[in-house]
Scaffold this motif. Structure first.
Motif, PDB file in Angstrom:
ATOM      1  N   SER A 169      -2.957  59.550  72.620  1.00 13.55           N
ATOM      2  CA  SER A 169      -3.491  61.079  72.695  1.00 13.55           C
ATOM      3  C   SER A 169      -4.498  61.178  71.930  1.00 13.55           C
ATOM      4  CB  SER A 169      -1.834  62.118  72.219  1.00 13.55           C
ATOM      5  OG  SER A 169      -0.680  61.941  73.307  1.00 13.55           O
ATOM      6  N   ASP A 170      -5.224  62.665  73.335  1.00 12.17           N
ATOM      7  CA  ASP A 170      -6.473  63.539  71.974  1.00 12.17           C
ATOM      8  C   ASP A 170      -5.933  64.425  71.203  1.00 12.17           C
ATOM      9  OD1 ASP A 170      -8.151  61.363  73.572  1.00 12.17           O
ATOM     10  OD2 ASP A 170      -8.383  63.496  75.505  1.00 12.17           O
ATOM     11  N   PHE A 171      -6.674  64.937  70.473  1.00  9.66           N
ATOM     12  CA  PHE A 171      -6.318  65.999  69.897  1.00  9.66           C
ATOM     13  C   PHE A 171      -7.143  67.125  69.942  1.00  9.66           C
ATOM     14  CE2 PHE A 171      -5.826  62.041  66.729  1.00  9.66           C
ATOM     15  CZ  PHE A 171      -4.747  62.609  66.292  1.00  9.66           C
ATOM     16  N   ILE A 172      -6.930  68.296  69.274  1.00 10.37           N
ATOM     17  CA  ILE A 172      -7.886  69.497  70.181  1.00 10.37           C
ATOM     18  C   ILE A 172      -8.145  70.257  68.721  1.00 10.37           C
ATOM     19  CG2 ILE A 172      -7.820  71.579  71.098  1.00 10.37           C
ATOM     20  CD1 ILE A 172      -5.051  70.292  72.332  1.00 10.37           C
ATOM     21  N   LEU A 173      -9.132  70.051  68.191  1.00  8.96           N
ATOM     22  CA  LEU A 173     -10.423  70.850  67.444  1.00  8.96           C
ATOM     23  C   LEU A 173     -10.015  72.398  67.217  1.00  8.96           C
ATOM     24  CD1 LEU A 173     -13.248  68.174  66.539  1.00  8.96           C
ATOM     25  CD2 LEU A 173     -10.816  68.609  65.491  1.00  8.96           C
ATOM     26  N   LEU A 174      -9.653  72.912  66.631  1.00  6.63           N
ATOM     27  CA  LEU A 174      -9.483  74.725  67.480  1.00  6.63           C
ATOM     28  C   LEU A 174     -11.020  75.066  66.402  1.00  6.63           C
ATOM     29  CD1 LEU A 174      -6.468  75.239  66.189  1.00  6.63           C
ATOM     30  CD2 LEU A 174      -6.981  75.292  68.346  1.00  6.63           C
ATOM     31  N   GLY A 175     -11.976  74.506  65.844  1.00  3.77           N
ATOM     32  CA  GLY A 175     -13.042  75.126  65.344  1.00  3.77           C
ATOM     33  C   GLY A 175     -13.230  76.605  64.825  1.00  3.77           C
ATOM     34  N   ALA A 196      -2.598  69.668  67.717  1.00  5.88           N
ATOM     35  CA  ALA A 196      -4.368  70.747  67.803  1.00  5.88           C
ATOM     36  C   ALA A 196      -4.211  70.614  65.929  1.00  5.88           C
ATOM     37  CB  ALA A 196      -3.567  72.200  67.950  1.00  5.88           C
ATOM     38  N   ILE A 197      -5.566  70.452  65.725  1.00  6.73           N
ATOM     39  CA  ILE A 197      -6.279  70.263  64.481  1.00  6.73           C
ATOM     40  C   ILE A 197      -7.031  71.737  64.054  1.00  6.73           C
ATOM     41  CG2 ILE A 197      -7.603  68.908  63.160  1.00  6.73           C
ATOM     42  CD1 ILE A 197      -7.134  66.512  64.914  1.00  6.73           C
ATOM     43  N   LYS A 204      -1.482  67.788  58.241  1.00  7.37           N
ATOM     44  CA  LYS A 204      -0.569  68.694  58.441  1.00  7.37           C
ATOM     45  C   LYS A 204      -0.041  68.673  59.803  1.00  7.37           C
ATOM     46  CE  LYS A 204      -2.837  72.067  55.974  1.00  7.37           C
ATOM     47  NZ  LYS A 204      -3.643  73.992  55.520  1.00  7.37           N
ATOM     48  N   LEU A 205      -0.360  67.360  60.412  1.00  6.02           N
ATOM     49  CA  LEU A 205       0.328  67.466  61.903  1.00  6.02           C
ATOM     50  C   LEU A 205       1.280  65.917  62.043  1.00  6.02           C
ATOM     51  CD1 LEU A 205      -2.903  67.343  63.777  1.00  6.02           C
ATOM     52  CD2 LEU A 205      -1.390  68.925  63.474  1.00  6.02           C
ATOM     53  N   SER A 206       1.351  65.455  60.668  1.00  3.92           N
ATOM     54  CA  SER A 206       1.860  64.081  60.635  1.00  3.92           C
ATOM     55  C   SER A 206       3.714  64.750  60.353  1.00  3.92           C
ATOM     56  CB  SER A 206       1.712  63.193  59.107  1.00  3.92           C
ATOM     57  OG  SER A 206       2.853  61.960  59.828  1.00  3.92           O
ATOM     58  N   CYS A 207       4.805  64.306  60.713  1.00  4.79           N
ATOM     59  CA  CYS A 207       5.588  64.584  61.146  1.00  4.79           C
ATOM     60  C   CYS A 207       6.888  63.311  59.889  1.00  4.79           C
ATOM     61  CB  CYS A 207       6.131  63.784  62.669  1.00  4.79           C
ATOM     62  SG  CYS A 207       6.113  62.649  62.585  1.00  4.79           S
ATOM     63  N   ILE A 208       5.894  62.392  58.805  1.00  2.00           N
ATOM     64  CA  ILE A 208       6.317  61.486  58.134  1.00  2.00           C
ATOM     65  C   ILE A 208       5.892  62.061  56.748  1.00  2.00           C
ATOM     66  CG2 ILE A 208       6.750  60.333  59.292  1.00  2.00           C
ATOM     67  CD1 ILE A 208       4.794  58.151  58.463  1.00  2.00           C
ATOM     68  N   SER A 259       0.494  71.890  50.065  1.00  6.11           N
ATOM     69  CA  SER A 259       1.083  72.877  50.591  1.00  6.11           C
ATOM     70  C   SER A 259       0.333  74.588  50.352  1.00  6.11           C
ATOM     71  CB  SER A 259       2.528  73.011  49.624  1.00  6.11           C
ATOM     72  OG  SER A 259       2.063  72.782  48.410  1.00  6.11           O
ATOM     73  N   TYR A 260      -0.702  74.087  49.325  1.00  2.00           N
ATOM     74  CA  TYR A 260      -1.437  74.875  49.117  1.00  2.00           C
ATOM     75  C   TYR A 260      -2.890  75.116  50.363  1.00  2.00           C
ATOM     76  CZ  TYR A 260       0.869  75.559  44.831  1.00  2.00           C
ATOM     77  OH  TYR A 260       1.344  75.228  44.121  1.00  2.00           O
ATOM     78  N   HIS A 261      -2.939  74.407  50.945  1.00  2.00           N
ATOM     79  CA  HIS A 261      -4.296  74.495  52.064  1.00  2.00           C
ATOM     80  C   HIS A 261      -4.408  75.838  52.614  1.00  2.00           C
ATOM     81  CE1 HIS A 261      -7.104  71.129  51.279  1.00  2.00           C
ATOM     82  NE2 HIS A 261      -5.508  70.517  50.298  1.00  2.00           N
ATOM     83  N   THR A 262      -4.818  76.906  53.134  1.00  2.00           N
ATOM     84  CA  THR A 262      -4.661  77.224  54.585  1.00  2.00           C
ATOM     85  C   THR A 262      -6.194  77.191  55.465  1.00  2.00           C
ATOM     86  OG1 THR A 262      -6.666  79.400  53.075  1.00  2.00           O
ATOM     87  CG2 THR A 262      -4.031  78.797  53.176  1.00  2.00           C
ATOM     88  N   PRO A 263      -5.680  76.860  56.760  1.00  2.00           N
ATOM     89  CA  PRO A 263      -7.184  77.005  57.868  1.00  2.00           C
ATOM     90  C   PRO A 263      -8.379  77.247  57.564  1.00  2.00           C
ATOM     91  CG  PRO A 263      -4.913  76.548  59.389  1.00  2.00           C
ATOM     92  CD  PRO A 263      -4.682  77.405  57.783  1.00  2.00           C
ATOM     93  N   GLY A 264      -8.075  78.616  57.302  1.00  3.19           N
ATOM     94  CA  GLY A 264      -9.095  80.019  57.150  1.00  3.19           C
ATOM     95  C   GLY A 264     -10.336  79.419  55.670  1.00  3.19           C
ATOM     96  N   GLN A 265      -9.474  79.011  55.058  1.00  8.11           N
ATOM     97  CA  GLN A 265     -10.111  78.542  53.648  1.00  8.11           C
ATOM     98  C   GLN A 265     -10.108  77.164  53.945  1.00  8.11           C
ATOM     99  OE1 GLN A 265      -7.074  77.644  49.819  1.00  8.11           O
ATOM    100  NE2 GLN A 265      -8.119  80.020  49.533  1.00  8.11           N
TER     101      GLN A 265
END
Length: 313
Positions: free
Chosen positions: A11-17, A174-175, A187-191, A264-270
């Motif tokens: 599967s491909d990933f999606i870069l939200l950019g 979606a990254i 953040k996308l990993s389910c483990i 847990s302290y990461h936010t995408p915008g930051q």
């Protein structure tokens, strides 16, 4: 688990950019494109000038040429994909493409951290121990420093890329980032990735905290030596050291903040905002701060332009 891994690999990933479809994004896109062209031009010119002018065949400029090459590769690894996605409207990136981005990005980020520490050591020896400089910084010394930066960066990148791509991504693909970066992908990993994150902290100490501490100590020693100089030389050296430290902090600060915080302290915008500093802005500033403010470099550029002009006439 096998099914999840097969799904990951196919599967491909999606870069939200960084860019949306708004008018503001056109301004941001134009700015990023301008910065990209400027960075490639500056660093390519820097490498050319160092190669062409024999007076710049010194350990300091040898290390600077490697820094310029790393910066060209780094920004080329990220920005062209951003530009293509914006123009085409497609934001997908293949699993292999994402893996390559991670590998090259970590190689260059890690290598540059070590290279900047080597450059600060070179300046420390040149200013604080000038009589011992020919002994401590022989030509082969700078060669070993540059080769070591590349080699250790590559080895570290192989380990982290292998681990990061091994995790199953069973939720959204979606990254929320403008390139494939490890913290955003975790953040996308389910483990549970907490054990791997501890390994990231160890790498952070080796590649970020230790080199940054070495650079800080080197420049503190340099400043102590500079304060004993005459006023004219002191002012020039203080100005140079100040600019160097600003660029170092702009590079290491956001990098440390991104890679040494719990997930847990990461936010995408930051994360995206911080990544701009060490992936786009510092490659643009490095040749200006380290080289083009230097009289020897400016003289070498003038000589090359003059010789090219004379050869055409």
């Amino acid at each position: 688990m096998m099914g999840l891994e097969n799904y990951t690999l196919s599967s491909d990933f999606i870069l939200l950019g960084l860019f949306s479809s708004s008018q503001t994004s056109l301004v941001s896109f134009s700015f990023i494109f301008f910065i990209f062209v400027m960075t490639i031009t500056e660093n390519a010119l820097m490498i050319l000038v160092i190669r062409r002018d024999s007076r710049l065949h010194t350990p300091m400029y040898f290390l600077l040429s490697h820094l310029s090459f790393m910066d060209i590769l780094h920004i080329s690894n990220i920005v062209p994909k951003m530009i293509a996605d914006y123009l085409s409207g497609s934001r997908t990136i293949s699993f292999a493409g994402c893996g390559f981005q991670i590998f090259l990005s970590l190689t260059l980020l890690g290598g540059e951290c070590l290279l900047l520490a080597a450059m600060s050591y070179d300046r420390y020896v040149a200013i604080c121990h000038p009589l011992r400089y020919p002994v401590l910084m022989r030509d082969n010394s700078s060669g070993f420093m540059a080769a070591g930066s590349w080699l250790v960066g590559i080895l570290n990148s192989i380990v982290h890329t292998s681990f990061a791509l091994h995790f199953p991504f069973c939720h959204s693909r979606a990254i929320d980032h403008f390139f494939c970066e490890v913290p955003a992908m975790l953040k996308l990993s389910c483990i549970d990735t907490s054990r791997y994150e501890r390994g990231v902290y160890v790498s952070g100490i080796i590649f970020l905290l230790i080199p940054f501490s070495m650079i800080s100590i080197s420049y503190m020693q340099i400043l102590l030596t500079v304060f004993q100089m005459q006023s004219g030389a002191r002012q020039k050296s203080l100005s140079t050291c100040s600019f160097h430290m600003v660029v170092v902090i702009m590079y290491y600060g956001p990098f440390i903040f991104t890679y040494m915080r719990p997930r847990s302290y990461h936010t995408p915008g930051q994360d995206k905002f911080l990544a701009i500093f060490y992936t786009i802005l510092t490659p643009t500033l490095n040749p200006i701060i380290y080289s083009f403010r230097n009289k020897d470099v400016l003289m070498a550029v003038k000589n090359i332009l003059k010789s090219n002009f004379l050869s055409k006439n």
